[in-house]
Write a protein that holds these residues in place. Structure first.
Motif, PDB file in Angstrom:
ATOM      1  N   SER A 121       0.848  -1.181   0.000  1.00 33.13           N
ATOM      2  CA  SER A 121       0.000   0.000   0.000  1.00 33.13           C
ATOM      3  C   SER A 121       0.886   1.233   0.000  1.00 33.13           C
ATOM      4  O   SER A 121       1.270   1.724   1.037  1.00 33.13           O
ATOM      5  CB  SER A 121      -0.894  -0.013   1.233  1.00 33.13           C
ATOM      6  N   ILE A 122       1.231   1.691  -1.194  1.00 32.32           N
ATOM      7  CA  ILE A 122       2.134   2.822  -1.355  1.00 32.32           C
ATOM      8  C   ILE A 122       1.421   3.855  -2.212  1.00 32.32           C
ATOM      9  O   ILE A 122       0.910   3.532  -3.264  1.00 32.32           O
ATOM     10  CB  ILE A 122       3.418   2.387  -2.098  1.00 32.32           C
ATOM     11  N   ALA A 123       1.408   5.088  -1.766  1.00 34.53           N
ATOM     12  CA  ALA A 123       0.805   6.156  -2.561  1.00 34.53           C
ATOM     13  C   ALA A 123       1.877   6.766  -3.438  1.00 34.53           C
ATOM     14  O   ALA A 123       2.928   7.153  -2.950  1.00 34.53           O
ATOM     15  CB  ALA A 123       0.205   7.209  -1.651  1.00 34.53           C
ATOM     16  N   ALA A 174      -2.525  -5.684 -18.322  1.00 32.85           N
ATOM     17  CA  ALA A 174      -2.283  -6.553 -17.168  1.00 32.85           C
ATOM     18  C   ALA A 174      -1.038  -6.098 -16.403  1.00 32.85           C
ATOM     19  O   ALA A 174      -1.033  -6.066 -15.164  1.00 32.85           O
ATOM     20  CB  ALA A 174      -2.136  -8.007 -17.621  1.00 32.85           C
ATOM     21  N   VAL A 175       0.006  -5.727 -17.129  1.00 30.69           N
ATOM     22  CA  VAL A 175       1.246  -5.258 -16.497  1.00 30.69           C
ATOM     23  C   VAL A 175       1.009  -3.920 -15.803  1.00 30.69           C
ATOM     24  O   VAL A 175       1.504  -3.692 -14.697  1.00 30.69           O
ATOM     25  CB  VAL A 175       2.389  -5.167 -17.538  1.00 30.69           C
ATOM     26  N   GLU A 176       0.237  -3.037 -16.422  1.00 30.75           N
ATOM     27  CA  GLU A 176      -0.072  -1.745 -15.805  1.00 30.75           C
ATOM     28  C   GLU A 176      -0.875  -1.931 -14.515  1.00 30.75           C
ATOM     29  O   GLU A 176      -0.629  -1.259 -13.517  1.00 30.75           O
ATOM     30  CB  GLU A 176      -0.819  -0.840 -16.789  1.00 30.75           C
ATOM     31  N   ARG A 177      -1.831  -2.890 -14.522  1.00 27.97           N
ATOM     32  CA  ARG A 177      -2.605  -3.169 -13.303  1.00 27.97           C
ATOM     33  C   ARG A 177      -1.694  -3.724 -12.210  1.00 27.97           C
ATOM     34  O   ARG A 177      -1.803  -3.337 -11.044  1.00 27.97           O
ATOM     35  CB  ARG A 177      -3.735  -4.157 -13.600  1.00 27.97           C
ATOM     36  N   LEU A 178      -0.788  -4.625 -12.590  1.00 29.12           N
ATOM     37  CA  LEU A 178       0.138  -5.215 -11.623  1.00 29.12           C
ATOM     38  C   LEU A 178       0.990  -4.135 -10.962  1.00 29.12           C
ATOM     39  O   LEU A 178       1.071  -4.066  -9.726  1.00 29.12           O
ATOM     40  CB  LEU A 178       1.039  -6.242 -12.308  1.00 29.12           C
ATOM     41  N   THR A 179       1.627  -3.284 -11.771  1.00 28.85           N
ATOM     42  CA  THR A 179       2.511  -2.267 -11.201  1.00 28.85           C
ATOM     43  C   THR A 179       1.727  -1.249 -10.372  1.00 28.85           C
ATOM     44  O   THR A 179       2.185  -0.841  -9.309  1.00 28.85           O
ATOM     45  CB  THR A 179       3.348  -1.558 -12.279  1.00 28.85           C
ATOM     46  N   ALA A 180       0.539  -0.867 -10.813  1.00 30.58           N
ATOM     47  CA  ALA A 180      -0.281   0.075 -10.044  1.00 30.58           C
ATOM     48  C   ALA A 180      -0.694  -0.538  -8.703  1.00 30.58           C
ATOM     49  O   ALA A 180      -0.771   0.171  -7.698  1.00 30.58           O
ATOM     50  CB  ALA A 180      -1.505   0.496 -10.846  1.00 30.58           C
ATOM     51  N   VAL A 213       0.931  -2.225  -6.699  1.00 32.51           N
ATOM     52  CA  VAL A 213       2.016  -2.154  -5.701  1.00 32.51           C
ATOM     53  C   VAL A 213       2.587  -0.739  -5.592  1.00 32.51           C
ATOM     54  O   VAL A 213       3.659  -0.542  -5.037  1.00 32.51           O
ATOM     55  CB  VAL A 213       3.139  -3.181  -5.998  1.00 32.51           C
ATOM     56  N   GLY A 214       1.870   0.232  -6.158  1.00 34.76           N
ATOM     57  CA  GLY A 214       2.297   1.623  -6.028  1.00 34.76           C
ATOM     58  C   GLY A 214       3.288   2.073  -7.077  1.00 34.76           C
ATOM     59  O   GLY A 214       3.942   3.096  -6.904  1.00 34.76           O
ATOM     60  N   GLY A 215       3.413   1.346  -8.172  1.00 34.39           N
ATOM     61  CA  GLY A 215       4.357   1.702  -9.229  1.00 34.39           C
ATOM     62  C   GLY A 215       3.656   2.102 -10.502  1.00 34.39           C
ATOM     63  O   GLY A 215       2.440   2.284 -10.535  1.00 34.39           O
ATOM     64  N   ARG A 216       4.455   2.216 -11.553  1.00 34.37           N
ATOM     65  CA  ARG A 216       3.895   2.540 -12.877  1.00 34.37           C
ATOM     66  C   ARG A 216       4.806   2.024 -13.970  1.00 34.37           C
ATOM     67  O   ARG A 216       6.006   1.850 -13.756  1.00 34.37           O
ATOM     68  CB  ARG A 216       3.674   4.044 -13.029  1.00 34.37           C
ATOM     69  N   VAL A 217       4.232   1.793 -15.128  1.00 39.56           N
ATOM     70  CA  VAL A 217       4.991   1.374 -16.303  1.00 39.56           C
ATOM     71  C   VAL A 217       5.394   2.626 -17.063  1.00 39.56           C
ATOM     72  O   VAL A 217       4.542   3.438 -17.434  1.00 39.56           O
ATOM     73  CB  VAL A 217       4.157   0.455 -17.220  1.00 39.56           C
ATOM     74  N   GLU A 218       6.703   2.787 -17.278  1.00 33.23           N
ATOM     75  CA  GLU A 218       7.167   3.908 -18.090  1.00 33.23           C
ATOM     76  C   GLU A 218       7.083   3.527 -19.561  1.00 33.23           C
ATOM     77  O   GLU A 218       6.582   4.281 -20.380  1.00 33.23           O
ATOM     78  CB  GLU A 218       8.604   4.284 -17.729  1.00 33.23           C
ATOM     79  N   GLN A 219       7.603   2.361 -19.907  1.00 33.59           N
ATOM     80  CA  GLN A 219       7.573   1.885 -21.293  1.00 33.59           C
ATOM     81  C   GLN A 219       7.468   0.370 -21.310  1.00 33.59           C
ATOM     82  O   GLN A 219       7.971  -0.306 -20.407  1.00 33.59           O
ATOM     83  CB  GLN A 219       8.843   2.292 -22.049  1.00 33.59           C
ATOM     84  N   MET A 220       6.858  -0.158 -22.352  1.00 29.86           N
ATOM     85  CA  MET A 220       6.770  -1.601 -22.571  1.00 29.86           C
ATOM     86  C   MET A 220       6.927  -1.851 -24.062  1.00 29.86           C
ATOM     87  O   MET A 220       6.248  -1.224 -24.866  1.00 29.86           O
ATOM     88  CB  MET A 220       5.432  -2.147 -22.096  1.00 29.86           C
ATOM     89  N   VAL A 230      10.007   0.145 -15.527  1.00 30.95           N
ATOM     90  CA  VAL A 230       8.975   0.423 -14.535  1.00 30.95           C
ATOM     91  C   VAL A 230       9.549   1.200 -13.361  1.00 30.95           C
ATOM     92  O   VAL A 230      10.747   1.111 -13.073  1.00 30.95           O
ATOM     93  CB  VAL A 230       8.305  -0.873 -14.026  1.00 30.95           C
ATOM     94  N   ASP A 231       8.688   1.955 -12.699  1.00 29.45           N
ATOM     95  CA  ASP A 231       9.008   2.617 -11.446  1.00 29.45           C
ATOM     96  C   ASP A 231       8.314   1.811 -10.357  1.00 29.45           C
ATOM     97  O   ASP A 231       7.092   1.588 -10.442  1.00 29.45           O
ATOM     98  CB  ASP A 231       8.455   4.046 -11.423  1.00 29.45           C
TER      99      ASP A 231
END
Length: 150
Positions: free
Chosen positions: A4-6, A73-79, A81-88, A101-102
């Motif tokens: 749970s990371i904002a 699916a990857v964007e949902r996964l990273t979001a 856990v409080g992260g984001r996809v920069e590029q795929m 990813v961040d």
């Protein structure tokens, strides 16, 4: 596992170029609150390069869902856990997918890797990325080291 990371999400200006998206400018993701990784407001979130290879079952999933389905699916996964996809990017060769990813911290990165590996559909390798400024800081640190055989 769920962290749970904002995080303050940002968008990268993108320019269509022959159907593909090209980053024209990049800014680090900034934490908006103190996260489990100890990042204070104004500090940058670590970046990771993830190189993935689909198993036979994973490739069947890509055929069913398509590339955009896997990106979602990857964007949902990273979001989650409080992260984001920069590029795929999908690619030919040894790896099928390259992600930048961040993520909040190495523990979160390990949680992502463990859960993805447990799925059986993907094998992945994670590389921690560092900024030039981080390398400058590392170069200024004093360390005591004795070379082997010296």
């Amino acid at each position: 596992m769920k962290a749970s990371i904002a995080a303050k999400h940002w968008s990268v200006p993108l320019r269509p170029s022959g159907g593909s998206r090209v980053v024209t400018e990049s800014f680090p993701t900034v934490m908006s609150e103190r996260g489990s990784g100890g990042y204070e407001k104004g500090s940058t979130m670590p970046k990771y390069l993830i190189q993935s290879t689909y198993t036979a079952d994973g490739a069947k999933g890509v055929l069913r869902e398509g590339g955009t389905g896997r990106r979602q699916a990857v964007e949902r996964l990273t979001a989650s856990v409080g992260g984001r996809v920069e590029q795929m990017y999908f690619a030919f060769g040894e790896n099928d997918v390259y992600l930048i990813v961040d993520l909040p911290d190495n523990v979160t990165s390990a949680a992502v890797a463990l859960n993805v590996a447990a799925s059986g559909g993907v094998r992945m390798k994670t590389v921690v990325l560092m900024t030039p400024e981080e390398i400058d800081e590392a170069a200024r640190k004093e360390v005591e080291y004795q070379s082997p055989g010296a």
